[in-house]
Design an enzyme around this catalytic site. Structure first.
Site, PDB file in Angstrom:
ATOM      1  N   CYS A 127     -11.190   4.597 -54.403  1.00 41.77           N
ATOM      2  CA  CYS A 127      -9.788   4.278 -54.112  1.00 41.77           C
ATOM      3  C   CYS A 127      -9.692   2.913 -53.421  1.00 41.77           C
ATOM      4  CB  CYS A 127      -9.197   5.387 -53.244  1.00 41.77           C
ATOM      5  SG  CYS A 127      -7.469   5.153 -52.839  1.00 41.77           S
ATOM      6  N   CYS A 168     -15.381  -0.469 -46.244  1.00 42.41           N
ATOM      7  CA  CYS A 168     -14.450  -0.279 -47.346  1.00 42.41           C
ATOM      8  C   CYS A 168     -14.799  -1.095 -48.567  1.00 42.41           C
ATOM      9  CB  CYS A 168     -13.061  -0.666 -46.886  1.00 42.41           C
ATOM     10  SG  CYS A 168     -12.992  -2.369 -46.376  1.00 42.41           S
TER      11      CYS A 168
HETATM   12 FE1  SF4 Z   1      -7.447   4.712 -50.580  1.00 46.50          FE
HETATM   13 FE2  SF4 Z   1      -9.132   3.394 -49.023  1.00 46.50          FE
HETATM   14 FE3  SF4 Z   1      -6.520   3.406 -48.433  1.00 46.50          FE
HETATM   15 FE4  SF4 Z   1      -7.921   5.627 -48.096  1.00 46.50          FE
HETATM   16  S1  SF4 Z   1      -8.249   3.689 -46.997  1.00 46.50           S
HETATM   17  S2  SF4 Z   1      -5.927   5.469 -49.138  1.00 46.50           S
HETATM   18  S3  SF4 Z   1      -9.402   5.516 -49.747  1.00 46.50           S
HETATM   19  S4  SF4 Z   1      -7.441   2.488 -50.215  1.00 46.50           S
END
Ligand code: SF4
Length: 463
Positions: A202, A322
């Site tokens: 994600c 991340c």
């Molecule tokens: Fe998606 Fe990363 Fe945001 Fe969580 S922190 S919603 S995994 S983009």
């Protein structure tokens, strides 16, 4: 110190009309595969004086703010005088400089080709990133600010965006994820797939790829990374470096410089600066949030918990990057982590804490009822969350250890990790287990409040 290099040592692509400011990694052409070793030896080269700074307006480049579009005499002067900058040398020179000095130097060198990333939505705290804007503002130089809107931010965060734009009279250059990619992910896996298979996929779609697009329009960027944010992955963050992961406007090895003006500053000092300068901060801080990113992946932490425990709490500490700063965990930095795993001091050294072997742990979870209760922490000495509870667990051991209770520790990383996961309910470090007397049950401490009183209350509930 600035260093001239012979033209033959540089490899710079150029256009005829635009000023040339480019990064060339030393020996990059000959040793591209050896980039990580070479990256800190990169050189900043100005080939011609910037008579006219041309804005690159293609679909990879974010628009510049009106504030940034003014004349830059200082930059022109600097570039006239400096043909080449050794980034490694610059890092040495600025390593003990203040964030203000570092910011000033960064803006002076790169002008409109550098931008500040705020709400680095996972890796730093938006409010702390606003400190970067305040420093930039104080330099009196024009500056650009960009951010990544993942579509999953808190309403309070959007309000702070607006407040920051108003206070500094800027327009934040937002980057959004690719709609087709987001649709494909959500349709295939749902809205919360990161709880099941980790946050990387994600984050890659919602942040890393938009970031890559943004950086392709820059020659340098400024982040709020600090060494103390994540000792496991950020202990070696330099104040300036050739970006070890991403490419800039010119593409290729060494085409982007990354500045971390807050690298050597601790979080409390950043907050002191924010308060002193009356900088607006995220309203969520008053609700216990410390490090604020996307709404589903951020939660408040309790006093004494490390700020990073509020992010991706369902994952191991080492996975808590991340992708925006993967250079922290790749190459040299990952070696540093490995070394830490070998060299870091052991924890829970109180004489009241027994150091348990694999055999002793197998006995504790065996089929025979125990003759004595035990409280055991499963830990990894390199894990900052284990480190954070060192004092409280030692204190609990000294208070409770006796004829009715054994207090122990079991190092559960490396070759013991699989066993600990299967037999001891280990999911993340640290895990605290209670083994009741006259029982074969194992009770996992459910809370992340690991202070002395809470741990004692937990033990006393079963005695
Ligand atoms: Fe998606 Fe990363 Fe945001 Fe969580 S922190 S919603 S995994 S983009």
């Amino acid at each position: 110190m600035l260093t001239n290099i012979p033209a033959a040592a540089t490899s710079v692509t150029s256009t005829s009309s635009s000023p040339r400011l480019s990064m060339v990694a030393a020996a990059a052409a000959a040793a591209k595969s050896n980039f990580r070793e070479q990256s800190n030896k990169a050189l900043l080269v100005c080939q011609q004086q910037p008579q006219v700074r041309q804005h690159h307006n293609n679909n990879r480049v974010i628009p510049i703010s009106s504030a940034a579009a003014v004349a830059l005499p200082d930059i022109a002067r600097v570039l006239e005088e400096q043909e080449v900058v050794d980034i490694e040398r610059l890092e040495e020179e600025l390593n003990s400089a203040s964030p203000f000095e570092i910011m000033d130097q960064a803006l002076a060198l790169f002008g409109i080709d550098i931008a500040i990333l705020i709400l680095n939505p996972v890796c730093t705290c938006f409010s702390e990133d606003v400190a970067l804007i305040e420093y930039a503002h104080l330099t009196g130089r024009p500056f650009r600010v960009f951010s990544l809107d993942t579509g999953r931010l808190n309403p309070e965060t959007y309000c702070l965006f607006a407040e920051v734009e108003k206070r500094y009279n800027i327009r934040i250059e937002y980057m959004f994820p690719d709609a087709v990619e987001v649709e494909a992910l959500v349709r295939a896996k749902g809205l919360f797939s990161f709880y099941e298979d980790g946050h990387q996929e994600c984050c890659r779609i919602r942040k890393v790829r938009p970031l890559k697009r943004a950086l392709k329009g820059l020659r340098a960027w400024i982040t709020g990374q600090r060494k103390d944010q994540s000792p496991g992955t950020r202990a070696n963050v330099p104040v300036v470096q050739v970006d070890p992961v991403f490419e800039g406007m010119d593409g290729g090895v060494g085409s982007l410089v990354k500045w971390n003006p807050l690298a050597n500053v601790v979080g409390t000092a950043v907050w002191s600066f924010l308060r002193t300068m009356d900088v607006p901060v995220n309203a969520l801080h008053s609700q216990g949030f410390v490090s604020i990113g996307c709404e589903p992946c951020t939660r408040p932490v309790m006093p004494g918990q490390h700020e990073r425990e509020g992010r991706w709490w369902w994952e191991d500490a080492k996975a808590k990057e991340c992708g925006l700063h993967n250079g922290n965990v790749n190459g040299a930095a990952s070696n540093a982590i490995s070394e830490q795993m070998v060299e870091v001091a052991d924890l829970f050294m109180s004489r009241s804490v027994s150091n348990l072997s694999r055999g002793e742990m197998e006995t504790l979870v065996g089929k025979n009822k125990r003759s004595k209760s035990s409280l055991v922490v499963l830990y990894a000495p390199w894990c900052q969350f284990s480190q954070a509870m060192n004092d409280s667990f030692n204190a609990v051991a000294e208070k409770l250890c006796g004829p009715n209770l054994m207090v122990g520790k079991f190092r559960a990383d490396r070759e013991q990790k699989e066993f600990a996961q299967q037999a001891l309910k280990l999911r993340t470090f640290p895990t605290i287990l209670f083994f009741p007397k006259n029982s074969t049950q194992v009770i996992k401490y459910p809370s992340e409040n690991r202070d002395v009183d809470a741990l004692i209350a937990f033990v006393q509930a079963f005695q």
